[in-house]
Structure formats: C-alpha cells, structure tokens
Design an enzyme around this catalytic site. Structure first.
Site, PDB file in Angstrom:
ATOM      1  CE  LYS A  48      -6.018   2.541   8.573  1.00 31.95           C
ATOM      2  NZ  LYS A  48      -5.566   2.675   7.167  1.00 31.95           N
ATOM      3  CD  GLU A  97      -3.182   0.810   1.980  1.00 29.89           C
ATOM      4  OE1 GLU A  97      -3.503  -0.375   2.199  1.00 29.89           O
ATOM      5  OE2 GLU A  97      -3.883   1.773   2.353  1.00 29.89           O
ATOM      6  NE  ARG A  98      -2.346   5.048  -0.244  1.00 27.44           N
ATOM      7  CZ  ARG A  98      -3.335   5.296  -1.095  1.00 27.44           C
ATOM      8  NH1 ARG A  98      -3.114   5.370  -2.394  1.00 27.44           N
ATOM      9  NH2 ARG A  98      -4.563   5.457  -0.647  1.00 27.44           N
ATOM     10  CD  GLU A 135      -7.689   5.604   5.737  1.00 25.19           C
ATOM     11  OE1 GLU A 135      -6.831   4.729   5.570  1.00 25.19           O
ATOM     12  OE2 GLU A 135      -7.595   6.742   5.253  1.00 25.19           O
ATOM     13  CG  HIS A 180      -6.421  15.125   1.007  1.00 26.02           C
ATOM     14  ND1 HIS A 180      -6.477  14.347  -0.128  1.00 26.02           N
ATOM     15  CD2 HIS A 180      -6.385  14.247   2.047  1.00 26.02           C
ATOM     16  CE1 HIS A 180      -6.495  13.073   0.220  1.00 26.02           C
ATOM     17  NE2 HIS A 180      -6.415  12.983   1.536  1.00 26.02           N
ATOM     18  CE  LYS A 228      -1.300   8.547   8.803  1.00 22.44           C
ATOM     19  NZ  LYS A 228      -1.981   8.421   7.506  1.00 22.44           N
ATOM     20  CD  GLU A 233       2.172   6.659  10.919  1.00 24.60           C
ATOM     21  OE1 GLU A 233       1.627   6.193  11.935  1.00 24.60           O
ATOM     22  OE2 GLU A 233       1.662   6.567   9.789  1.00 24.60           O
ATOM     23  NE  ARG A 273      -0.579   4.028  11.626  1.00 26.83           N
ATOM     24  CZ  ARG A 273      -1.284   4.436  10.568  1.00 26.83           C
ATOM     25  NH1 ARG A 273      -2.514   3.994  10.372  1.00 26.83           N
ATOM     26  NH2 ARG A 273      -0.774   5.293   9.718  1.00 26.83           N
ATOM     27  CD  GLU A 321      -0.961   8.056   0.637  1.00 25.27           C
ATOM     28  OE1 GLU A 321      -0.380   7.716   1.691  1.00 25.27           O
ATOM     29  OE2 GLU A 321      -2.196   8.032   0.501  1.00 25.27           O
ATOM     30  CG  ASP A 372      -3.099  10.666   4.947  1.00 23.35           C
ATOM     31  OD1 ASP A 372      -2.130  10.216   5.566  1.00 23.35           O
ATOM     32  OD2 ASP A 372      -3.792   9.993   4.164  1.00 23.35           O
ATOM     33  NE  ARG A 400      -8.894  12.884   6.926  1.00 25.86           N
ATOM     34  CZ  ARG A 400      -8.457  12.336   5.817  1.00 25.86           C
ATOM     35  NH1 ARG A 400      -9.213  12.326   4.720  1.00 25.86           N
ATOM     36  NH2 ARG A 400      -7.255  11.793   5.753  1.00 25.86           N
TER      37      ARG A 400
HETATM   38  C1  GCV Z   1      -2.432   2.242   5.243  1.00 29.19           C
HETATM   39  C2  GCV Z   1      -3.812   7.213   4.169  1.00 29.19           C
HETATM   40  C3  GCV Z   1      -3.359   6.341   3.043  1.00 29.19           C
HETATM   41  C4  GCV Z   1      -3.737   4.895   3.304  1.00 29.19           C
HETATM   42  C5  GCV Z   1      -3.123   4.460   4.640  1.00 29.19           C
HETATM   43  C6  GCV Z   1      -3.639   5.407   5.720  1.00 29.19           C
HETATM   44  C7  GCV Z   1      -3.043   5.109   7.081  1.00 29.19           C
HETATM   45  O1  GCV Z   1      -5.197   7.270   4.195  1.00 29.19           O
HETATM   46  O2  GCV Z   1      -3.911   6.800   1.842  1.00 29.19           O
HETATM   47  O3  GCV Z   1      -3.249   4.115   2.248  1.00 29.19           O
HETATM   48  O4  GCV Z   1      -3.459   3.151   4.948  1.00 29.19           O
HETATM   49  O5  GCV Z   1      -3.306   6.728   5.385  1.00 29.19           O
HETATM   50  O6  GCV Z   1      -2.121   5.807   7.456  1.00 29.19           O
HETATM   51  O7  GCV Z   1      -3.508   4.213   7.752  1.00 29.19           O
END
Ligand code: GCV
Length: 721
Positions: A298, A178-179, A302, A532, A371, A398, A335, A404, A376, A347
């Site tokens: 996590k 992912e990414r 999402e 974004h 983060k 983080e 997280r 990304e 993001d 958000r």
């Molecule tokens: C792993 C963003 C990214 C997702 C990622 C998420 C996260 O939304 O687009 O790909 O998921 O962050 O940090 O959990």
C-alpha cells in the site's frame, strides 16, 4: 453415594453431543442421518493412499476425519477393496498411473473424482497432477457427502479459474486488527516460532477446503518490523505449518523499509542502493522460506510512504521490488487504493487517473490490486473503472470479507451476492461480455496470470468470524475464486448444508434469506447509489452530516452533496466527469437519463422532486427504500425465528440476537439519514411512512468511544453522563 455418581455419570452421557459454537466451521463432520449413512458407507470403506507427502497425508487425514465422522464408524487406510477411496497422483501412485486418467487439462491444482473399477472392485478415485490437487479433491469429495449429493457415479473434473486466491489479513503485530470484528489477530507472533497455535492448522484446513492458496499476514498499512529477522523467523515457522495445505505466505511491505530497516538515506526506487537493498532483503527471505509468495504494498495511500515521495511513478515503485522477487518466482500485489487530500479531483477518479497511464509499465510479476469499486467497499458500488481499462496489466480484484461498511459483526449480509454482482459486471471494454470475471481470470486480454484477494474476516473469536453467518463470506470467497461461475445460491446451499443441516425446509428458507440480505443493507444504509455515509473513523452507524474531517474527501457530505435542490454526486461530464472513465456505452448510460436507479446518486445530482421510474419523487423513493430495507430485516428475523427446531441453541440464539440488533440499527440508519436529508428537501414524509422519532440533534449526538477495528488511535471525547 456411589450409585448416585453412577446415575449422574449416565445422565451426563445422555447429554446431546457437544454444543455447537461454530468453531468447526463448515468442516463439522457430524454423523449423518442413518439412511444417509447407509447410502454412503459402501462408497467409502477405506482410504488407499500409496505415496506420502505432507499434502497427501493431510488429504488422507482429512478423509479419515471426515468420513469417520459423517459415517459414524472408523474409516482408516487400507488396500484396494470394494468401496475404497483411492487418492494420489500418477507420480506417486502406481494405481493411479495405471488408470491413465485425463489429468493433463487440470493443471497443477485441479482434480478428478471418478467412480471406477480397480482390480475388480468398485472404487472412487481422487486424482490430480499434484499432491495439493489431491487435497482439494478430497475436500470436494467430502463436500459431496456433506451436502448429500450422489456419490456413486462420479466423474468430476475441476480446476481453478483464478491462479492466486488470497486472503489479506489486516492484522497488526500487536494483535489488533484494522477493521477486524472477530477478536484479536489469530497470529500470536510473540510465542512464535516456539509455540505454533493449533488454530493455524485448522485455519489452513479451512482455507484449503475452499482452495485459498495464499495469505498475507499483516496489515497493508504496514509495520516495518514484519520484514525484520525477528519476524522472518516466526514467519518461516508459520509457512512450515501452512505449506502442506498449499498455502503460501505473503507479507505487506512498507515502502520505506530501505530507510527504516536498511538504514539508507532514501527509499527512492531509482537509487541503485535501494534496489540492492530490496534484492539482499528478498534473497534473505527466500533462504528462510523457499516458497515465499511475495509482497502486498500500500503505497502513497492514507499516509503510507511510496514512490511519489521521490517523484517516481507507482510502476517504478512496484518494479524495483518485483525485480528482486522475480528470480524466486515472487509476486508483488501493488494496491491501487490511492487518493490524496492534496488532489481536489473527485476521489472516485484518482486511482484511474494515476494508474491508467501506467498500463503496460508494470513487470509481469506485478498485479495491480484493485478494490471492486472506486471508493471503498461500500454496500454497493459501481465497478471500479480500472477493470477493462488496463489491458496490458495484471489486475487482481480485491474484495472485503470483513464487514467494515456493512454493520460489522452483527449485520447478516451475505457477501457472495455482492461478489457475483462485481464478477458478472460487464465493463464493455471489448464489446458485450467483457465481464470483470474475464478481466481478472486473464481471458479477456490473454494474460497468463490471475488473482483474487479477500480482506480477511478471521480472528480468535471461537467461531472465527465473530458471527456464524460471516463464515459464509469466507467460504464463499474461496469457492468463487476457484469457480467464478458458481452462483451465490449454490454456495449458500452448500455452506448451509455443511454448517447447519441439509434439511430442505431449513435450506429452502435460509438461502433466500441470505440472498435478500445484501439488498437489504443497501436499502437501509445507502439506497439509490448513495455512498460513504458512515460515522467517522470507525464507520459504525450513520453520519451523513459529517463535514469536519481534515481530509475533505473522507467526509460523508463530500459524497452525498445534499443541498436545497437535491441529492447525489454529479459525476457526469458537467460534474466531475468520472463517468468518462468507463467504456463509452457505460459512460453514456451513467451520464444519461437511463441510468439504473441503483447507481443514480453515485453519478448524478438529482432534484428532490425528480420523478423516478416508479412515479414517486426522489424523496419518497428514498424513504421507500429505507423502509424496504427494514422490512426485509424484519422478515429475516421471522424466518430465522421459525428455524429454531433445525439449529442448535447456541448458534441459533446468537444469530437471533444479532438479527434483532440489525433491525434496531437498520431503523437507526433510516431515521438518522431521513432526519438529516429532510433539512434539505423540506418535504413531508410520504403517506404511510412514519417520521423519525427524534430530531436530528439526537442522532448527531450518538457517539461510540470504542468501536473495534478502528484505524485511528484518537483519544475519545470526554464522557457525558
Ligand atoms: C488498511 C479503508 C479502511 C482502512 C484501510 C484502507 C485500505 O480506508 O478504512 O482501514 O486500511 O481502506 O484499504 O488500505
């Protein structure tokens, strides 16, 4: 005929040393120039290592490899003699013990490198309280030579500011990432534990060389299989490979594992059966991997399961796992990246709202992993308001190494500049000087624990990170986590010297190019606090018009709030009130008219004709920023073009080609965003700035069915001819 082959063979021998493809990272150890060799050879005649342990042997082997390569003659192990490099700890080396070195303050991982005399011989000592510290010191000694620093009168003591320095791999078990923009996952689980790819060891060396001491191996959007017996056997084998390099393995755990793996009816953290399941599971992991690091989780983010599914808090969720890990010394990285489509709150405010009331409720072995910004990993974000606001909680920072939202593989953006901006950011939580660096190293609130996490950019591409210059982000992350005070310039200088050449002409041109690259991407993608504005799902390219995603808080229009009046998200007290999550002086700054330009549209909705500090209108200023970004990339291309004599063909050509793509895409970003925002501003282009060459429909129609790293498995639209 025979003569022909002999000549051909000689010709082959004359071919310059093997091509450079980036595989060796910053650990290339190519022979130095003759006068540098002459300078360093007397300082590294042999390696004296009295003890043996896997880490000590790794240090000895690295020194042998590095010194023999750099000095272009074999440097093996031997006895104390003039110019020897003596490595060890007081516990395993009587020679080191006899020197009574001041090691106490260096803790477990720190090292001392000192030029001294032993048995009447001038030697260099690399000493530590632990074998892994000796390995770190050995890499530091090699770095000195690789970067042509004086190495004859050394007295260097170094210890890490941050205790847990981790990479999080977002690698799926099927080897997609992912990414991920550097090919497949390095972890070839299918062949483990019987075949352990030698690349794991090279990766471990690279990590250890910059002090990274932990990796979580799987995507935080976690697959429950990772916790299964099948995968734990594989993980144990990986842990064996990484252990000599001081690297612990961690796993991203799926919160609902008690149901999926344990076959329980619930994953409710308050249910004793659930607590018992985690305990049994975790005890089992430690039987296989006695130094297992712990979990990254996590939860309720999402689509991931979490404690809120049972009306429990994030702290209750974290603590049930932490309690099971505690007897083994394991850690939970919980997280803070939570937001919900069901919550109409801005958000940017949701994580703070959820976590701040839980300050002090997390166990000591929990880090709330936050983060750097509240949205993001944008090209620029104001620092996450949780830094400084959770005094009774261990906070881990983080950051994302994989790019990304930064043009992915082909945009050269040197991230340590961004990381430093975050670390140096003053939260004002306890008055002036309450920097994020002091929050995360624990010193602001007297925490003993500290952690910094980078989302990995590693894959199986030959150069590991997809682009040569992305290696600098991996390198820089580790160096900074060890030494939060190091500057982005210093790190760039080191990395360039080790990766390409120390030639001052090259280094003095490329350091400023790398430093400028970060502001360039902010300018051409999201200037003045915009954020974004990315195309949906894959985040490759611009999509400021996107408004049709089912989750409203993922739409670019949600963030830009463009309308006939102006642009930007009103987060002042008259808007969403997010400014109030910061310490009062910062809250006032962000809500008032003194707000720095760079954060303006993040916090305020500004009229198109608003007069900016420069005297220009917001509209004109926006366009000037987009064009400045492109101009910087053009300059980067020119700079790199002039560097051809200093760089091997393969690495030079790839970087040159990527910079050309970057310029093309910077232009695309600028044109697409201007075309869209102009439908609201209705203002003309300022003098000297060309309009976008196409209409908005053209930019909206640009579509990529398959972009690497995208999280969603959506089927692409039907193709058009
Ligand atoms: C792993 C963003 C990214 C997702 C990622 C998420 C996260 O939304 O687009 O790909 O998921 O962050 O940090 O959990």
């Amino acid at each position: 005929m025979t003569r022909f082959f002999a000549v051909a063979f000689l010709l082959l021998l004359a071919v310059p040393a093997r091509a450079e493809d980036g595989y060796d990272l910053w650990l290339r150890y190519r022979p130095m120039e003759a006068n540098a060799q002459a300078q360093y050879r007397p300082l590294a005649t042999a390696i004296v290592s009295e003890g043996t342990s896997p880490s000590l042997n790794a240090a000895r082997d690295e020194l042998t490899r590095g010194l023999s390569g750099l000095l272009d003659r074999p440097v093996g192990t031997g006895a104390v003699a003039e110019g020897a490099v003596v490595i060890g700890t007081p516990a395993n080396s009587p020679l080191i013990a006899g020197l009574k070195l001041p090691l106490a303050k260096l803790g477990k991982e720190g090292y001392l490198i000192r030029s001294t005399s032993l048995n009447g011989h001038a030697v260099t000592v690399i000493a530590s309280n632990s074998d892994i510290g000796v390995l770190y010191g050995s890499f530091a000694f090699l770095r000195l030579i690789q970067t042509c620093q004086p190495a004859d009168r050394l007295d260097i003591a170094s210890a890490p500011r941050i205790k847990l320095r981790l990479l999080n791999h977002w690698d799926n078990l099927d080897r997609t990432i992912e990414r991920g923009y550097a090919g497949q996952s390095i972890f070839d689980w299918q062949k483990m534990p019987d075949y352990m790819d030698p690349r794991y060891t090279v990766m471990a060396r690279a990590n250890a060389s910059v002090g990274i001491n932990g990796i979580s191996v799987n995507n935080v959007s976690a697959d429950v299989w990772m916790l299964s017996s099948l995968y734990m056997d594989k993980l144990a084998a990986l842990a064996d490979v990484l252990r000599p390099y001081g690297i612990r393995v961690y796993v991203a755990a799926r919160f609902s594992a008690p149901i999926e793996l344990g076959k329980l009816k619930t994953a409710d953290p308050a249910d004793p059966q659930v607590a018992a399941w985690w305990k049994k599971e975790i005890d089992g992991i430690y039987r296989r991997i006695p130094d297992f690091g712990g979990f990254v989780v996590k939860a309720n983010s999402e689509g991931q399961p979490g404690p809120r599914d049972y009306n429990r808090t994030q702290a209750e969720g974290a603590n049930v796992i932490a309690d099971a890990l505690a007897p083994h010394g394991g850690i939970v990285f919980w997280r803070a990246f939570v937001y919900s489509e069901k919550d109409p709150t801005d958000r940017a405010k949701q994580a703070y709202n959820e976590f701040k009331p839980l300050d002090g409720k997390f166990r000591d072995n929990v880090f709330v992993q936050t983060k750097n910004g509240a949205i993001d990993f944008q090209p620029r974000e104001p620092v996450h308001p949780m830094f400084g606001a959770m005094p009774k909680t261990n906070l881990a920072l983080e950051v994302q190494l994989t790019k990304e939202y930064l043009g992915q593989t082909t945009h050269l953006v040197y991230l340590p500049v961004l990381f430093k901006e975050v670390l140096d950011w003053d939260t004002m939580a306890k008055g002036k000087g309450s920097t994020v660096a002091k929050v995360i190293d624990g010193s602001l609130e007297g925490h003993d624990q500290s952690a910094m996490v980078g989302v990995s950019n590693i894959g199986v591409d030959r150069n590991w990170t997809g682009a040569q210059f992305s290696q600098a982000d991996w390198y820089g992350f580790g160096r900074l986590a060890w030494d939060l005070d190091a500057s982005a310039e210093q790190i760039a200088r080191e990395w360039l010297g080790m990766t390409f050449t120390n030639d001052p002409v090259f280094v003095n041109q490329i350091v400023p190019m790398m430093i400028a690259s970060r502001e360039a991407v902010v300018d051409y993608m999201t200037p003045l606090g915009l954020h974004h504005q990315f195309a949906s799902s894959h985040h490759y390219g611009p999509g400021p018009w996107v408004s049709d995603l089912p989750r409203p808080e993922q739409n670019p229009v949600y963030f830009n709030r463009a309308d006939a009046k102006g642009l930007g998200f009103d987060r002042t007290p008259s808007g969403s009130g997010a400014t109030s999550q910061y310490a009062p002086p910062i809250a006032r700054l962000f809500a008032g008219s003194d707000i720095p330009d760079r954060d303006l549209l993040w916090f305020q909705h500004i009229a198109w004709d608003h007069k900016m500090r420069s005297g220009r209108s917001l509209w004109d200023e926006l366009i000037v920023h987009y064009d400045t970004g492109i101009a910087t990339v053009r300059q980067m291309r020119r700079t790199w073009a002039a560097m051809k004599p200093y760089v091997d063909d393969e690495r030079w050509s790839q970087t040159a080609a990527f910079l050309a793509i970057q310029e093309k895409e910077a232009q695309w970003w600028r044109d697409a965003c201007i075309a869209y925002f102009q439908t609201f501003s209705r203002m003309p282009m300022p003098a000297g700035h060309a309009p976008p060459p196409h209409d908005l429909a053209y930019y909206r129609a640009i579509y990529f069915p398959y972009v690497p790293g995208a999280a969603s498995r959506n089927k692409p639209k039907d193709p058009v001819e």
